[in-house]
Design an enzyme around this catalytic site. Structure first.
Site, mmCIF file in Angstrom:
data_model
loop_
_atom_site.group_PDB
_atom_site.id
_atom_site.type_symbol
_atom_site.label_atom_id
_atom_site.label_comp_id
_atom_site.label_asym_id
_atom_site.label_seq_id
_atom_site.Cartn_x
_atom_site.Cartn_y
_atom_site.Cartn_z
ATOM 1 N N GLU A 84 0.816 -1.214 0.000
ATOM 2 C CA GLU A 84 0.000 0.000 0.000
ATOM 3 C C GLU A 84 0.849 1.262 0.000
ATOM 4 O O GLU A 84 1.922 1.293 0.578
ATOM 5 C CB GLU A 84 -0.839 0.046 1.281
ATOM 6 C CG GLU A 84 -1.771 -1.113 1.437
ATOM 7 C CD GLU A 84 -2.428 -1.126 2.812
ATOM 8 O OE1 GLU A 84 -2.565 -0.062 3.433
ATOM 9 O OE2 GLU A 84 -2.795 -2.217 3.250
ATOM 10 N N CYS A 97 3.155 8.247 1.623
ATOM 11 C CA CYS A 97 3.588 7.339 2.684
ATOM 12 C C CYS A 97 3.798 5.981 2.010
ATOM 13 O O CYS A 97 2.859 5.397 1.479
ATOM 14 C CB CYS A 97 2.500 7.260 3.746
ATOM 15 S SG CYS A 97 2.832 6.034 5.013
ATOM 16 N N CYS A 104 5.436 -7.534 7.767
ATOM 17 C CA CYS A 104 6.398 -7.031 8.750
ATOM 18 C C CYS A 104 6.607 -8.112 9.793
ATOM 19 O O CYS A 104 5.690 -8.860 10.115
ATOM 20 C CB CYS A 104 5.836 -5.767 9.404
ATOM 21 S SG CYS A 104 6.968 -4.989 10.585
ATOM 22 N N CYS A 108 4.109 -5.777 16.370
ATOM 23 C CA CYS A 108 3.443 -4.825 17.276
ATOM 24 C C CYS A 108 1.972 -5.220 17.467
ATOM 25 O O CYS A 108 1.281 -5.569 16.508
ATOM 26 C CB CYS A 108 3.540 -3.400 16.737
ATOM 27 S SG CYS A 108 5.248 -2.815 16.623
ATOM 28 N N CYS A 111 -0.900 -3.399 15.298
ATOM 29 C CA CYS A 111 -0.647 -3.086 13.887
ATOM 30 C C CYS A 111 -1.137 -4.183 12.945
ATOM 31 O O CYS A 111 -0.888 -5.369 13.167
ATOM 32 C CB CYS A 111 0.848 -2.849 13.689
ATOM 33 S SG CYS A 111 1.274 -2.386 12.007
ATOM 34 N N GLY A 151 5.782 -2.389 6.879
ATOM 35 C CA GLY A 151 7.172 -2.827 6.993
ATOM 36 C C GLY A 151 8.001 -2.000 7.948
ATOM 37 O O GLY A 151 7.602 -0.918 8.372
ATOM 38 N N GLU A 152 9.159 -2.534 8.313
ATOM 39 C CA GLU A 152 10.106 -1.836 9.181
ATOM 40 C C GLU A 152 11.303 -1.444 8.299
ATOM 41 O O GLU A 152 12.104 -2.301 7.917
ATOM 42 C CB GLU A 152 10.529 -2.763 10.333
ATOM 43 C CG GLU A 152 11.724 -2.302 11.136
ATOM 44 C CD GLU A 152 11.665 -0.844 11.612
ATOM 45 O OE1 GLU A 152 10.635 -0.423 12.163
ATOM 46 O OE2 GLU A 152 12.647 -0.125 11.405
ATOM 47 N N SER A 206 8.975 5.035 16.867
ATOM 48 C CA SER A 206 7.683 4.603 17.402
ATOM 49 C C SER A 206 7.903 4.131 18.826
ATOM 50 O O SER A 206 8.361 3.014 19.054
ATOM 51 C CB SER A 206 7.122 3.457 16.554
ATOM 52 O OG SER A 206 6.962 3.903 15.230
ATOM 53 N N HIS A 208 5.544 4.665 21.789
ATOM 54 C CA HIS A 208 4.256 4.118 22.239
ATOM 55 C C HIS A 208 4.171 3.778 23.722
ATOM 56 O O HIS A 208 3.113 3.366 24.204
ATOM 57 C CB HIS A 208 3.846 2.891 21.412
ATOM 58 C CG HIS A 208 3.738 3.147 19.943
ATOM 59 N ND1 HIS A 208 3.120 4.256 19.419
ATOM 60 C CD2 HIS A 208 4.190 2.451 18.862
ATOM 61 C CE1 HIS A 208 3.178 4.225 18.092
ATOM 62 N NE2 HIS A 208 3.831 3.149 17.727
ATOM 63 N N CYS A 325 -2.003 1.855 8.095
ATOM 64 C CA CYS A 325 -1.186 0.750 8.547
ATOM 65 C C CYS A 325 -1.609 -0.643 8.081
ATOM 66 O O CYS A 325 -1.965 -1.502 8.874
ATOM 67 C CB CYS A 325 -1.155 0.717 10.082
ATOM 68 S SG CYS A 325 -1.000 2.321 10.817
#
Ligand code: SAH
Length: 341
Positions: A84, A97, A104, A108, A111, A151-152, A206, A208, A325
């Site tokens: 995406e 973005c 991923c 998390c 997510c 993804g990271e 991130s 959190h 996300c």
């Protein structure tokens, strides 16, 4: 290919160096066929088309938010996987973005992108094509990029770096590093590696949660690098690059949104000049976590600002089009492959 790789390739074919430059500029504009490269002789275009392909993303789905004009794209990759991209229109310019991996592996708890694990890394060319293809399809000039999609990015370090070099090249898309943000869940070694490159991009972490106990509930990565280690890496990043880090903090009802969490966050970040981006959690069907209510978000932000830590509440864009996300790819995965609605 990077410009110097393309030049070497052309040299090996016995072609003059400026031809490589011409082709690089065309590729940076997102042309899909050698035949469109109108300043190359027809014979060369034919020769190139016989030897090379220009792999591109194909559009599976495009959704435009009625509320705010945000656009979400689901792209098919050459091997049938999908990722995406989101286009956000702001007064100061258009921002995309982009995703950096198919899926991923960071796990998390809130997510959608991580639910099926990581399938594979995206190549630099695929990331570049997300930017180019989105701009061309939307008819929008892209001035900013955020690596905050699926993804990271720091788990795909070399390809991301190669992408940054390509997209930054003045003969390519020419997007300046100061117009690029990269978001990470906090891979400490990779943060140090990035710092050593002295790029002018903006790094977002991130976070959190301000403490190990809460963060470990939300982010498995915290078992590898605890918050003390992460704060220290952020400090080193600032010392080495002179660039302030911004922290993302998604407020999850009853998990990380209490006044005590806000005070602890303020204590940890106070005096560092850091910026906190507060995000109301986007509900993901599979996750069973709820966003904090407006009042809790406001109270949380006030504790931070009263303590001298700048905090903003992120605007919600595109919530009517699953813009958050990995939600669109998830939706697609629940359906038979390639059913488009
Ligand atoms: N892997 C990177 C970048 C991709 S995620 C990272 O972790 O930073 C981009 C941001 O969206 C991260 O801050 C991530 O934690 C956040 N995010 C993921 N799912 C979310 C959700 N359901 N609601 C709000 N933010 C979310």
């Amino acid at each position: 290919m990077l410009p110097e790789e393309l030049a070497a390739e052309f040299k090996a074919m016995g072609l003059p160096g400026y031809r490589a430059g011409q082709v690089f500029r065309w590729l940076g504009r997102g042309v899909r066929a050698f035949d469109e490269m109108s300043d190359l002789p027809a014979s060369l275009r034919r020769e190139l088309a016989g030897r090379y392909t220009i792999p591109t993303l194909t559009l599976l789905r495009r959704q435009v938010s009625k509320a705010d004009g945000t656009e979400k794209y689901l792209w098919a990759l050459p091997d049938g996987e999908s990722v995406e991209t989101v286009l956000m229109r702001y007064k100061h310019g258009n921002s995309v973005c982009i995703s950096s991996q198919v899926g991923c592996r960071m796990g998390c708890a809130f997510c959608a992108s991580t639910i099926g694990g990581k399938v594979r890394d995206l190549t630099a060319a695929e990331m570049l094509d997300e930017v180019l293809r989105t701009g061309l399809t939307a008819g929008a000039e892209i001035s900013n990029i955020v690596l905050m999609g699926i993804g990271e990015p720091l788990d795909n370090f070399d390809n991301v770096l190669r992408f940054l070099t390509l997209v930054n090249d003045p003969n390519g898309a020419g997007i300046g590093m100061r117009h690029i943000s990269l978001s990470t869940c906090g891979l400490v070694e990779a943060i140090d590696k990035l710092a050593a490159l002295h790029l002018q991009l903006t790094l977002s972490v991130s976070l959190h949660a301000p403490d190990d106990e809460t963060r470990s509930r939300l982010m498995p990565v915290n078992a590898a690098y605890g918050v003390d280690e992460l704060y220290a890496a952020c400090r080193r990043y600032f010392d080495v690059t002179g660039r302030r880090i911004s922290f993302e903090y998604a407020l999850v009802r009853g998990v990380n949104d209490t006044p005590a969490h806000a005070r602890e966050l303020a204590r940890r970040l106070g005096g560092t000049g850091s910026h906190v981006n507060l995000i109301r959690l986007n509900r993901v069907e599979e996750r069973g976590l709820e966003p904090s209510d407006e009042e809790t978000v406001r109270a949380f932000a006030k504790i931070l600002t009263d303590a001298g830590v700048t905090a903003t509440v992120r605007r919600r864009l595109g919530s009517d089009i699953d813009a958050a996300c990995g939600q669109l790819r998830r939706g697609q995965m629940r359906k038979p492959w390639n059913s488009l609605d």
